[in-house]
Design a protein around this motif. Structure first.
Motif, PDB file in Angstrom:
ATOM      1  N   GLU A  94      52.910  25.259  37.838  1.00  0.00           N
ATOM      2  CA  GLU A  94      52.780  26.293  36.815  1.00  0.00           C
ATOM      3  C   GLU A  94      51.397  26.929  36.856  1.00  0.00           C
ATOM      4  O   GLU A  94      51.263  28.157  36.823  1.00  0.00           O
ATOM      5  N   GLU A  95      50.380  26.079  36.917  1.00  0.00           N
ATOM      6  CA  GLU A  95      49.002  26.584  36.974  1.00  0.00           C
ATOM      7  C   GLU A  95      48.784  27.422  38.228  1.00  0.00           C
ATOM      8  O   GLU A  95      48.155  28.473  38.169  1.00  0.00           O
ATOM      9  N   ALA A  96      49.316  26.954  39.353  1.00  0.00           N
ATOM     10  CA  ALA A  96      49.171  27.708  40.603  1.00  0.00           C
ATOM     11  C   ALA A  96      49.851  29.063  40.486  1.00  0.00           C
ATOM     12  O   ALA A  96      49.286  30.079  40.900  1.00  0.00           O
ATOM     13  N   ASN A  97      51.055  29.080  39.876  1.00  0.00           N
ATOM     14  CA  ASN A  97      51.763  30.344  39.691  1.00  0.00           C
ATOM     15  C   ASN A  97      50.977  31.281  38.777  1.00  0.00           C
ATOM     16  O   ASN A  97      50.906  32.484  39.017  1.00  0.00           O
ATOM     17  N   LYS A  98      50.391  30.725  37.710  1.00  0.00           N
ATOM     18  CA  LYS A  98      49.573  31.537  36.803  1.00  0.00           C
ATOM     19  C   LYS A  98      48.361  32.097  37.531  1.00  0.00           C
ATOM     20  O   LYS A  98      48.018  33.269  37.366  1.00  0.00           O
ATOM     21  N   ILE A  99      47.712  31.246  38.317  1.00  0.00           N
ATOM     22  CA  ILE A  99      46.532  31.686  39.066  1.00  0.00           C
ATOM     23  C   ILE A  99      46.923  32.767  40.072  1.00  0.00           C
ATOM     24  O   ILE A  99      46.236  33.780  40.215  1.00  0.00           O
ATOM     25  N   ILE A 100      48.055  32.553  40.751  1.00  0.00           N
ATOM     26  CA  ILE A 100      48.527  33.538  41.729  1.00  0.00           C
ATOM     27  C   ILE A 100      48.855  34.852  41.022  1.00  0.00           C
ATOM     28  O   ILE A 100      48.486  35.938  41.493  1.00  0.00           O
ATOM     29  N   ALA A 101      49.529  34.773  39.874  1.00  0.00           N
ATOM     30  CA  ALA A 101      49.876  35.987  39.128  1.00  0.00           C
ATOM     31  C   ALA A 101      48.610  36.699  38.676  1.00  0.00           C
ATOM     32  O   ALA A 101      48.507  37.931  38.785  1.00  0.00           O
ATOM     33  N   ALA A 102      47.638  35.916  38.170  1.00  0.00           N
ATOM     34  CA  ALA A 102      46.377  36.517  37.732  1.00  0.00           C
ATOM     35  C   ALA A 102      45.658  37.156  38.920  1.00  0.00           C
ATOM     36  O   ALA A 102      45.076  38.243  38.795  1.00  0.00           O
ATOM     37  N   ALA A 103      45.695  36.507  40.066  1.00  0.00           N
ATOM     38  CA  ALA A 103      45.051  37.051  41.259  1.00  0.00           C
ATOM     39  C   ALA A 103      45.750  38.337  41.706  1.00  0.00           C
ATOM     40  O   ALA A 103      45.082  39.300  42.106  1.00  0.00           O
ATOM     41  N   LYS A 104      47.096  38.353  41.600  1.00  0.00           N
ATOM     42  CA  LYS A 104      47.830  39.567  41.961  1.00  0.00           C
ATOM     43  C   LYS A 104      47.470  40.707  41.018  1.00  0.00           C
ATOM     44  O   LYS A 104      47.261  41.850  41.454  1.00  0.00           O
ATOM     45  N   VAL A 105      47.400  40.393  39.724  1.00  0.00           N
ATOM     46  CA  VAL A 105      47.032  41.424  38.751  1.00  0.00           C
ATOM     47  C   VAL A 105      45.624  41.928  39.050  1.00  0.00           C
ATOM     48  O   VAL A 105      45.368  43.141  39.055  1.00  0.00           O
ATOM     49  N   GLU A 106      44.718  41.008  39.308  1.00  0.00           N
ATOM     50  CA  GLU A 106      43.336  41.382  39.634  1.00  0.00           C
ATOM     51  C   GLU A 106      43.294  42.219  40.907  1.00  0.00           C
ATOM     52  O   GLU A 106      42.577  43.232  40.984  1.00  0.00           O
ATOM     53  N   ALA A 107      44.071  41.818  41.907  1.00  0.00           N
ATOM     54  CA  ALA A 107      44.116  42.573  43.163  1.00  0.00           C
ATOM     55  C   ALA A 107      44.673  43.968  42.921  1.00  0.00           C
ATOM     56  O   ALA A 107      44.158  44.965  43.462  1.00  0.00           O
ATOM     57  N   ASP A 108      45.723  44.076  42.085  1.00  0.00           N
ATOM     58  CA  ASP A 108      46.292  45.391  41.764  1.00  0.00           C
ATOM     59  C   ASP A 108      45.265  46.251  41.032  1.00  0.00           C
ATOM     60  O   ASP A 108      45.126  47.444  41.326  1.00  0.00           O
ATOM     61  N   GLN A 109      44.542  45.622  40.108  1.00  0.00           N
ATOM     62  CA  GLN A 109      43.515  46.369  39.375  1.00  0.00           C
ATOM     63  C   GLN A 109      42.409  46.839  40.318  1.00  0.00           C
ATOM     64  O   GLN A 109      41.944  47.973  40.226  1.00  0.00           O
ATOM     65  N   GLN A 110      42.004  45.938  41.209  1.00  0.00           N
ATOM     66  CA  GLN A 110      40.964  46.321  42.166  1.00  0.00           C
ATOM     67  C   GLN A 110      41.480  47.425  43.097  1.00  0.00           C
ATOM     68  O   GLN A 110      40.733  48.334  43.470  1.00  0.00           O
ATOM     69  N   THR A 111      42.761  47.361  43.471  1.00  0.00           N
ATOM     70  CA  THR A 111      43.349  48.400  44.315  1.00  0.00           C
ATOM     71  C   THR A 111      43.330  49.742  43.577  1.00  0.00           C
ATOM     72  O   THR A 111      42.968  50.773  44.153  1.00  0.00           O
ATOM     73  N   VAL A 112      43.695  49.711  42.297  1.00  0.00           N
ATOM     74  CA  VAL A 112      43.695  50.944  41.501  1.00  0.00           C
ATOM     75  C   VAL A 112      42.268  51.483  41.399  1.00  0.00           C
ATOM     76  O   VAL A 112      42.028  52.686  41.579  1.00  0.00           O
ATOM     77  N   ARG A 113      41.306  50.572  41.105  1.00  0.00           N
ATOM     78  CA  ARG A 113      39.906  51.004  41.020  1.00  0.00           C
ATOM     79  C   ARG A 113      39.428  51.572  42.352  1.00  0.00           C
ATOM     80  O   ARG A 113      38.731  52.602  42.390  1.00  0.00           O
TER      81      ARG A 113
ATOM     82  N   THR B 161      38.114  55.268  43.001  1.00  0.00           N
ATOM     83  CA  THR B 161      36.808  55.516  43.618  1.00  0.00           C
ATOM     84  C   THR B 161      36.978  56.355  44.872  1.00  0.00           C
ATOM     85  O   THR B 161      36.219  57.317  45.117  1.00  0.00           O
ATOM     86  N   LEU B 162      37.969  56.013  45.661  1.00  0.00           N
ATOM     87  CA  LEU B 162      38.229  56.762  46.885  1.00  0.00           C
ATOM     88  C   LEU B 162      38.597  58.215  46.571  1.00  0.00           C
ATOM     89  O   LEU B 162      38.123  59.141  47.238  1.00  0.00           O
ATOM     90  N   ARG B 163      39.416  58.421  45.549  1.00  0.00           N
ATOM     91  CA  ARG B 163      39.794  59.781  45.148  1.00  0.00           C
ATOM     92  C   ARG B 163      38.558  60.588  44.732  1.00  0.00           C
ATOM     93  O   ARG B 163      38.416  61.764  45.088  1.00  0.00           O
ATOM     94  N   GLU B 164      37.701  59.901  43.942  1.00  0.00           N
ATOM     95  CA  GLU B 164      36.484  60.591  43.516  1.00  0.00           C
ATOM     96  C   GLU B 164      35.614  60.947  44.706  1.00  0.00           C
ATOM     97  O   GLU B 164      35.056  62.051  44.792  1.00  0.00           O
ATOM     98  N   GLN B 165      35.509  60.017  45.663  1.00  0.00           N
ATOM     99  CA  GLN B 165      34.696  60.277  46.844  1.00  0.00           C
ATOM    100  C   GLN B 165      35.316  61.402  47.689  1.00  0.00           C
ATOM    101  O   GLN B 165      34.613  62.288  48.198  1.00  0.00           O
ATOM    102  N   VAL B 166      36.638  61.369  47.821  1.00  0.00           N
ATOM    103  CA  VAL B 166      37.312  62.410  48.596  1.00  0.00           C
ATOM    104  C   VAL B 166      37.133  63.763  47.896  1.00  0.00           C
ATOM    105  O   VAL B 166      36.894  64.792  48.540  1.00  0.00           O
ATOM    106  N   ALA B 167      37.243  63.769  46.571  1.00  0.00           N
ATOM    107  CA  ALA B 167      37.056  65.019  45.829  1.00  0.00           C
ATOM    108  C   ALA B 167      35.644  65.538  46.027  1.00  0.00           C
ATOM    109  O   ALA B 167      35.425  66.747  46.232  1.00  0.00           O
ATOM    110  N   GLY B 168      34.683  64.614  45.985  1.00  0.00           N
ATOM    111  CA  GLY B 168      33.289  65.006  46.214  1.00  0.00           C
ATOM    112  C   GLY B 168      33.101  65.568  47.607  1.00  0.00           C
ATOM    113  O   GLY B 168      32.409  66.578  47.808  1.00  0.00           O
TER     114      GLY B 168
END
Length: 156
Positions: free
Chosen positions: A96-115, A119-126
């Protein structure tokens, strides 16, 4: 005295001695022997009873030992089952803990991907603005063209 008289006197003395011995000496000896025989018989009977008691006690001890062995085996089996249950429960919690950690890591990875995309969009726009500046050879006002840049970000 003659030999016959001596022999008769000796026989009388012997008979008196036998009578005295049978009347006064023999009864206490016979009583002591009877008492001794009775004590020996009582001792043998007590020994036989002790043997029987010992055999019965041995049987009770063996029964108790068997009962204790069975109880010990049952307790060990129960402890083994409990340990197995605890291990399984711990594995379940760990999963259960491993699944929670994996889910949290996936959410964090998705958030970092969005960020990173933002950032990439802003740089491309610039970069697009800088490219457009160079193409037009004049400075482009970012405030005026904010809507255009936002559309460009959305498309990227």
């Amino acid at each position: 005295m003659s030999i016959t008289a001596t022999l008769i006197v000796q026989m009388i003395v012997f008979l008196i001695l036998v009578g005295f011995t049978m009347k006064y000496v023999w009864p206490p000896i016979a009583a002591a022997l009877d008492e001794r025989a009775r004590k020996i018989a009582d001792g043998l009977a007590a020994a036989d009873k002790a043997k029987a008691d010992l055999a019965a006690a041995d049987k009770r001890v063996e029964a108790e030992l068997g009962k204790t062995r069975n109880e010990t085996a049952a307790l060990l089996a129960d402890a083994e089952r409990r340990a197995q249950h605890i291990v399984e429960e711990a594995k379940g919690r760990a999963t259960e803990e491993a699944n929670k950690i994996i889910a949290a890591a996936k959410v964090e990875a998705d958030q970092q991907t969005v960020r990173a995309r933002e950032t990439l969009r802003e740089q491309v726009a610039g970069l697009a603005v800088k490219g457009a500046e160079q193409i037009l050879r004049k400075e482009v006002n970012a405030g005026v063209h904010a809507e255009l840049l936002n559309r460009l970000k959305a498309e990227l």
